[in-house]
Design an enzyme around this catalytic site. Structure first.
Site, short mmCIF file in Angstrom:
data_model
loop_
_atom_site.label_atom_id
_atom_site.label_comp_id
_atom_site.label_asym_id
_atom_site.label_seq_id
_atom_site.Cartn_x
_atom_site.Cartn_y
_atom_site.Cartn_z
N GLU A 137 0.83 -1.20 0.00
CA GLU A 137 0.00 0.00 0.00
C GLU A 137 0.87 1.25 0.00
OE1 GLU A 137 -3.91 -1.85 2.21
OE2 GLU A 137 -2.34 -1.04 3.47
N CYS A 166 3.52 8.56 0.86
CA CYS A 166 4.06 7.65 1.87
C CYS A 166 4.17 6.29 1.18
CB CYS A 166 3.10 7.60 3.05
SG CYS A 166 3.55 6.38 4.29
N CYS A 186 6.85 -6.88 6.73
CA CYS A 186 7.99 -6.22 7.37
C CYS A 186 8.83 -7.26 8.08
CB CYS A 186 7.51 -5.18 8.39
SG CYS A 186 8.85 -4.16 9.05
N CYS A 192 7.31 -4.92 15.50
CA CYS A 192 6.76 -3.94 16.44
C CYS A 192 5.33 -4.33 16.82
CB CYS A 192 6.78 -2.54 15.81
SG CYS A 192 8.42 -2.04 15.25
N CYS A 201 2.12 -2.33 15.41
CA CYS A 201 2.01 -2.01 13.98
C CYS A 201 1.33 -3.14 13.22
CB CYS A 201 3.41 -1.76 13.41
SG CYS A 201 3.38 -1.38 11.65
N SER A 208 12.41 6.69 7.02
CA SER A 208 12.08 6.44 8.42
C SER A 208 12.48 5.02 8.79
CB SER A 208 10.58 6.63 8.61
OG SER A 208 10.20 6.24 9.91
N LEU A 251 11.38 6.09 17.55
CA LEU A 251 12.01 5.82 18.84
C LEU A 251 11.01 5.20 19.84
CD1 LEU A 251 14.76 6.16 20.20
CD2 LEU A 251 13.99 8.39 21.03
N HIS A 252 9.96 5.90 20.12
CA HIS A 252 8.84 5.44 20.98
C HIS A 252 9.22 5.22 22.44
CE1 HIS A 252 6.57 5.34 17.37
NE2 HIS A 252 7.10 4.23 16.89
N CYS A 259 -0.51 5.86 9.79
CA CYS A 259 0.71 5.14 10.21
C CYS A 259 0.36 3.84 10.91
CB CYS A 259 1.50 5.95 11.24
SG CYS A 259 2.27 7.41 10.65
N1 SAH Z 1 9.81 0.66 9.50
C1 SAH Z 1 9.90 2.10 9.42
C2 SAH Z 1 8.84 2.75 8.57
C3 SAH Z 1 7.41 2.26 8.67
S1 SAH Z 1 6.42 2.69 10.06
C4 SAH Z 1 9.91 2.68 10.80
O1 SAH Z 1 9.73 1.95 11.76
O2 SAH Z 1 10.15 3.86 10.93
C5 SAH Z 1 6.09 4.39 9.96
C6 SAH Z 1 5.83 5.03 11.33
O3 SAH Z 1 4.54 4.63 11.84
C7 SAH Z 1 6.83 4.61 12.37
O4 SAH Z 1 7.23 5.72 13.12
C8 SAH Z 1 6.03 3.64 13.22
O5 SAH Z 1 6.58 3.53 14.50
C9 SAH Z 1 4.69 4.27 13.21
N2 SAH Z 1 3.58 3.38 13.57
C10 SAH Z 1 3.51 2.04 13.44
N3 SAH Z 1 2.33 1.58 13.89
C11 SAH Z 1 1.64 2.66 14.32
C12 SAH Z 1 0.33 2.84 14.84
N4 SAH Z 1 -0.49 1.81 15.03
N5 SAH Z 1 -0.07 4.10 15.14
C13 SAH Z 1 0.75 5.15 14.93
N6 SAH Z 1 2.00 5.05 14.42
C14 SAH Z 1 2.43 3.82 14.12
#
Ligand code: SAH
Length: 346
Positions: free
Chosen positions: A94, A107, A114, A118, A121, A197, A221-222, A339
């Site tokens: 997507e 985007c 992936c 995480c 996600c 990213s 980072l989170h 995201c």
């Molecule tokens: N793998 C890369 C790019 C894809 S994720 C990365 O981790 O940066 C793009 C962004 O969306 C990342 O910052 C990720 O942490 C965030 N993300 C993932 N799941 C999410 C969710 N459910 N709500 C908000 N942001 C999320």
């Protein structure tokens, strides 16, 4: 499709020129074909009207053009557009077009599924996984550029590698796609308008710095506390924050490019003062800013967006420490285009 035929778009211009020479033809035909493929976006050899019928047939016999196909396009009430993109092997990724008053951002995805895990996600839950080729990444950008012109009367202005996949786990292909996007023979976009990213793969961040790349870097980072980060991003056990930090300092020293930290605040996970303090410390290692992004729920309710008091606390403490922070609202939620929501629901 005949799988023995090679995707012609995997060839460089030099390789195309060489190919024509080995066929007893003129090398400059390679330039012509290259232009058809990359400037004019030809989808078939038939389209290449300045080549003879025989030459077109000869190409047909040797190669395929594996173009992506936009299968389903959904438009959100806020203007966001999501493309479900079908690849030549019928897998789907997507990509999303995000319009604002002044910009149109694409985007794009870098992998099918992936390679990371995480917990928050949706993409991490997909079973099938492969890297995208450079042309599959490039085509997503071209498709969104077209939609931007069609719906918003302007070309695409920015690109973020924040779709499906971890771009640094498919680094070579991402780099080749960006080369094409920024080259005058492709879209001629400035690399300063591109953000890659990453979840933070230290070795690859250093490699990017050594490669002297010109695009921008964002790190998801989170949490700046190892224990917390590992619980939500398990690969942090392999690439702990100390290694990430060292790589980011290296990145800044080499590129002088400020880093953006993406950060979601979840209730009961990272919404306490100690979490903010750790983030402030982490931000001091290299010039950086923080984007606090809204959590987009992915069904099972394990994670919840923190209360606004927690977000306010983050904002205040960061600002008191002279760290730039922006609070971002999500776009395209009604079509699962925000995201972390990209997971081919259809
Ligand atoms: N793998 C890369 C790019 C894809 S994720 C990365 O981790 O940066 C793009 C962004 O969306 C990342 O910052 C990720 O942490 C965030 N993300 C993932 N799941 C999410 C969710 N459910 N709500 C908000 N942001 C999320």
């Amino acid at each position: 499709m005949d799988i023995k035929k090679k995707d012609i778009r995997a060839l460089t211009k030099v390789q195309l020129r060489d190919f024509f020479e080995t066929q007893g033809d003129k090398a400059f035909r390679g330039n012509q074909v290259y232009e058809w493929l990359w400037n004019k976006g030809a989808h078939t050899f038939e389209d290449m009207t300045n080549l003879s019928k025989e030459t077109r047939q000869m190409l047909e016999d040797h190669f395929v053009i594996n173009h992506i196909k936009v299968d389903v396009m959904q438009r959100s009430s806020d203007g966001t557009v999501k493309n479900a993109v079908r690849l030549h092997d019928d897998l789907i990724v997507e990509s999303v077009l995000i319009p604002t008053k002044t910009r149109t951002t694409a985007c794009v995805s870098s992998q099918v599924g992936c390679s990371l895990d995480c917990k928050f996600c949706a993409t991490a839950r997909l079973k099938r996984m492969r890297n995208l080729n450079p042309d599959e990444i490039y085509d997503q950008v071209v498709a969104i550029d077209r939609e931007s012109r069609l719906y918003f009367d302007r070309p695409l202005s920015n690109i973020v590698f924040m779709g499906m996949g971890e771009p640094l786990m498919n680094y070579n292909n991402v780099l080749k796609a960006i080369d094409k996007i920024t080259s005058p023979e492709g879209l001629g976009m400035s690399p300063k308008r591109i953000v890659v990213s990453t979840s933070g793969v230290p070795k690859m961040i250093k490699k990017m710095a050594d490669d002297d790349v010109k695009f921008k870097l964002a790190v998801s980072l989170h949490s700046a506390i190892d224990e917390v980060r590992t619980s939500i991003m398990p690969f942090n056990a392999t690439f702990p924050l100390a290694d990430l930090r060292e790589a980011l300092v290296y990145w800044y020293e080499k590129t002088k490019n400020r880093i953006t930290y993406e950060y979601v605040v979840w209730e009961g996970i990272n919404d306490k003062r100690k979490d903010v303090d750790a983030l402030v410390q982490f931000c001091k290692f290299a010039p950086s800013k923080v984007n606090i992004i809204e959590y987009n729920p992915i069904d099972d309710g394990e994670f919840q967006q923190a209360r606004s008091e927690a977000i306010d606390m983050y904002q205040k403490v960061l600002e008191d420490n002279n760290i730039t922070v922006t609070i971002r609202r999500s776009r395209g939620k009604d079509i699962d285009a925000a995201c972390g929501q990209l997971a081919n629901k259809e």
